[in-house]
Design a protein around this motif. Sequence first.
Motif, PDB file in Angstrom:
ATOM      1  N   ASP A 133      34.817  44.894  31.799  1.00 60.35           N
ATOM      2  CA  ASP A 133      36.093  44.503  31.206  1.00 60.35           C
ATOM      3  C   ASP A 133      37.241  45.002  32.080  1.00 60.35           C
ATOM      4  N   VAL A 134      38.293  44.207  32.188  1.00 56.84           N
ATOM      5  CA  VAL A 134      39.457  44.611  32.972  1.00 56.84           C
ATOM      6  C   VAL A 134      40.049  45.883  32.372  1.00 56.84           C
ATOM      7  N   ARG A 135      40.231  46.896  33.229  1.00 54.14           N
ATOM      8  CA  ARG A 135      40.746  48.173  32.743  1.00 54.14           C
ATOM      9  C   ARG A 135      41.411  48.932  33.881  1.00 54.14           C
ATOM     10  N   GLU A 136      42.191  49.914  33.504  1.00 52.96           N
ATOM     11  CA  GLU A 136      42.845  50.768  34.503  1.00 52.96           C
ATOM     12  C   GLU A 136      41.992  52.003  34.759  1.00 52.96           C
ATOM     13  N   ARG A 137      41.899  52.366  36.042  1.00 52.40           N
ATOM     14  CA  ARG A 137      41.236  53.612  36.415  1.00 52.40           C
ATOM     15  C   ARG A 137      42.266  54.572  36.985  1.00 52.40           C
ATOM     16  N   GLU A 138      42.067  55.857  36.721  1.00 49.38           N
ATOM     17  CA  GLU A 138      42.993  56.875  37.201  1.00 49.38           C
ATOM     18  C   GLU A 138      42.284  57.831  38.155  1.00 49.38           C
ATOM     19  N   ASN A 139      43.060  58.705  38.776  1.00 49.61           N
ATOM     20  CA  ASN A 139      42.529  59.742  39.679  1.00 49.61           C
ATOM     21  C   ASN A 139      41.780  59.151  40.865  1.00 49.61           C
ATOM     22  N   ILE A 140      42.325  58.058  41.409  1.00 50.40           N
ATOM     23  CA  ILE A 140      41.772  57.437  42.606  1.00 50.40           C
ATOM     24  C   ILE A 140      42.492  58.031  43.822  1.00 50.40           C
ATOM     25  N   ALA A 141      41.735  58.482  44.799  1.00 51.84           N
ATOM     26  CA  ALA A 141      42.343  59.189  45.934  1.00 51.84           C
ATOM     27  C   ALA A 141      43.310  58.308  46.710  1.00 51.84           C
ATOM     28  N   TYR A 142      42.920  57.067  46.935  1.00 48.70           N
ATOM     29  CA  TYR A 142      43.768  56.169  47.721  1.00 48.70           C
ATOM     30  C   TYR A 142      43.972  54.865  46.956  1.00 48.70           C
ATOM     31  N   SER A 143      45.143  54.713  46.363  1.00 43.05           N
ATOM     32  CA  SER A 143      45.481  53.482  45.654  1.00 43.05           C
ATOM     33  C   SER A 143      46.665  52.838  46.354  1.00 43.05           C
ATOM     34  N   ALA A 144      46.796  51.538  46.204  1.00 46.84           N
ATOM     35  CA  ALA A 144      47.880  50.822  46.885  1.00 46.84           C
ATOM     36  C   ALA A 144      49.249  51.322  46.450  1.00 46.84           C
ATOM     37  N   SER A 145      49.361  51.707  45.186  1.00 42.12           N
ATOM     38  CA  SER A 145      50.656  52.139  44.656  1.00 42.12           C
ATOM     39  C   SER A 145      50.973  53.597  44.964  1.00 42.12           C
ATOM     40  N   GLY A 146      49.941  54.357  45.345  1.00 39.23           N
ATOM     41  CA  GLY A 146      50.125  55.779  45.579  1.00 39.23           C
ATOM     42  C   GLY A 146      50.139  56.607  44.310  1.00 39.23           C
ATOM     43  N   THR A 147      49.915  55.964  43.154  1.00 36.69           N
ATOM     44  CA  THR A 147      49.926  56.668  41.868  1.00 36.69           C
ATOM     45  C   THR A 147      48.553  57.192  41.468  1.00 36.69           C
ATOM     46  N   GLY A 148      47.514  56.776  42.190  1.00 35.12           N
ATOM     47  CA  GLY A 148      46.162  57.128  41.798  1.00 35.12           C
ATOM     48  C   GLY A 148      45.608  56.239  40.710  1.00 35.12           C
ATOM     49  N   LYS A 149      46.376  55.198  40.344  1.00 32.41           N
ATOM     50  CA  LYS A 149      45.930  54.270  39.311  1.00 32.41           C
ATOM     51  C   LYS A 149      45.626  52.903  39.927  1.00 32.41           C
ATOM     52  N   VAL A 150      44.517  52.299  39.492  1.00 33.87           N
ATOM     53  CA  VAL A 150      44.125  50.971  39.972  1.00 33.87           C
ATOM     54  C   VAL A 150      43.585  50.176  38.790  1.00 33.87           C
ATOM     55  N   THR A 151      43.506  48.867  38.960  1.00 30.90           N
ATOM     56  CA  THR A 151      42.956  48.001  37.920  1.00 30.90           C
ATOM     57  C   THR A 151      41.706  47.321  38.451  1.00 30.90           C
ATOM     58  N   VAL A 152      40.654  47.329  37.657  1.00 30.54           N
ATOM     59  CA  VAL A 152      39.373  46.753  38.075  1.00 30.54           C
ATOM     60  C   VAL A 152      38.859  45.830  36.976  1.00 30.54           C
ATOM     61  N   GLY A 153      37.939  44.937  37.341  1.00 28.32           N
ATOM     62  CA  GLY A 153      37.327  44.109  36.315  1.00 28.32           C
ATOM     63  C   GLY A 153      36.674  42.858  36.863  1.00 28.32           C
ATOM     64  N   THR A 154      35.695  42.376  36.124  1.00 25.13           N
ATOM     65  CA  THR A 154      34.951  41.173  36.493  1.00 25.13           C
ATOM     66  C   THR A 154      35.832  39.932  36.380  1.00 25.13           C
ATOM     67  N   ASN A 155      35.653  39.027  37.335  1.00 29.55           N
ATOM     68  CA  ASN A 155      36.193  37.671  37.214  1.00 29.55           C
ATOM     69  C   ASN A 155      35.002  36.739  37.392  1.00 29.55           C
ATOM     70  N   PHE A 156      34.614  36.083  36.317  1.00 27.93           N
ATOM     71  CA  PHE A 156      33.347  35.360  36.341  1.00 27.93           C
ATOM     72  C   PHE A 156      33.349  34.167  37.292  1.00 27.93           C
ATOM     73  N   ALA A 157      34.475  33.486  37.421  1.00 24.79           N
ATOM     74  CA  ALA A 157      34.543  32.347  38.338  1.00 24.79           C
ATOM     75  C   ALA A 157      34.402  32.816  39.785  1.00 24.79           C
ATOM     76  N   ALA A 158      35.121  33.878  40.144  1.00 24.71           N
ATOM     77  CA  ALA A 158      35.031  34.412  41.503  1.00 24.71           C
ATOM     78  C   ALA A 158      33.634  34.969  41.764  1.00 24.71           C
ATOM     79  N   ARG A 159      33.068  35.629  40.763  1.00 26.00           N
ATOM     80  CA  ARG A 159      31.719  36.187  40.910  1.00 26.00           C
ATOM     81  C   ARG A 159      30.705  35.083  41.201  1.00 26.00           C
ATOM     82  N   GLU A 160      30.765  33.998  40.444  1.00 22.32           N
ATOM     83  CA  GLU A 160      29.804  32.907  40.654  1.00 22.32           C
ATOM     84  C   GLU A 160      29.981  32.290  42.034  1.00 22.32           C
ATOM     85  N   ASP A 161      31.216  32.124  42.460  1.00 20.12           N
ATOM     86  CA  ASP A 161      31.469  31.584  43.794  1.00 20.12           C
ATOM     87  C   ASP A 161      30.927  32.529  44.863  1.00 20.12           C
ATOM     88  N   ALA A 162      31.152  33.826  44.681  1.00 18.77           N
ATOM     89  CA  ALA A 162      30.681  34.808  45.663  1.00 18.77           C
ATOM     90  C   ALA A 162      29.156  34.838  45.739  1.00 18.77           C
TER      91      ALA A 162
END
Length: 253
Positions: A213-242
Amino acid sequence: MWIPVDEGNLVGVFYRPAGPGPFPAVIALHGCGGLWREHGSKLSMRHADWGERLAAAGFAVLMPDSYGSRGLGSQCGVKDLTVRAGRERVADAAAARIWLQQRADIKPSMISLIGWSGGGSTVLAAIRKDRSPADGRPDFKRAVAFYPACRVQSESPSFAVRMPLLILMGDADDWTPAAPCGYLAKAAQARREPVELVLYPGVLHDFDHPRLDVRERENIAYSASGTGKVTVGTNFAAREDALKRVGAFLNLP
């Protein structure tokens, strides 16, 4: 099983197709979270899913555990890594290749690499032209990198690939941003190197996970925002294509 490396042995998970072989093979490199599920010894859902799928498609699959084998847990929040994508993990991939090539049921010249996130960054480092193996054995055949961190290689003036490379990622990835991979792929293509980048619109990190499920993760050493927070989650259409793209890519002569 155990994969010999300079400082001892790596634990490895091995999927073998039915039948006598010899089989083409894939070395699968985990991301910063490691190979296993949290708080347990079960293989993570993503790795189990890919291992089963690739084995069903006729590939032997070897997954070396670069972290657990060295007594380390998740490295996602660690800035000063001791097991680095461009050093120790490249050596782990080479050791896995040699382990496979010593088996009679493996085609030694048909071993490809696939990696996720930090494992994808290892793939980029491992397939540089200036890091060709010197052991006299056949090289890796093809390489797939899911949402790698491309900045180090994209900023390296000597980066060039020595085999076909497929990069798959979402353009909304806020953990390993897509822009450096775009620069890397464009420069490689200008040099006529066989690099393909597939960008999925609006798609996040970990999009190929079977069920996340799409959710936020914290305490990431290297995030694009520099906040240590990132968003992750399955995308079924992209997954099937991949899934389709990777299967087709690995089966090319």
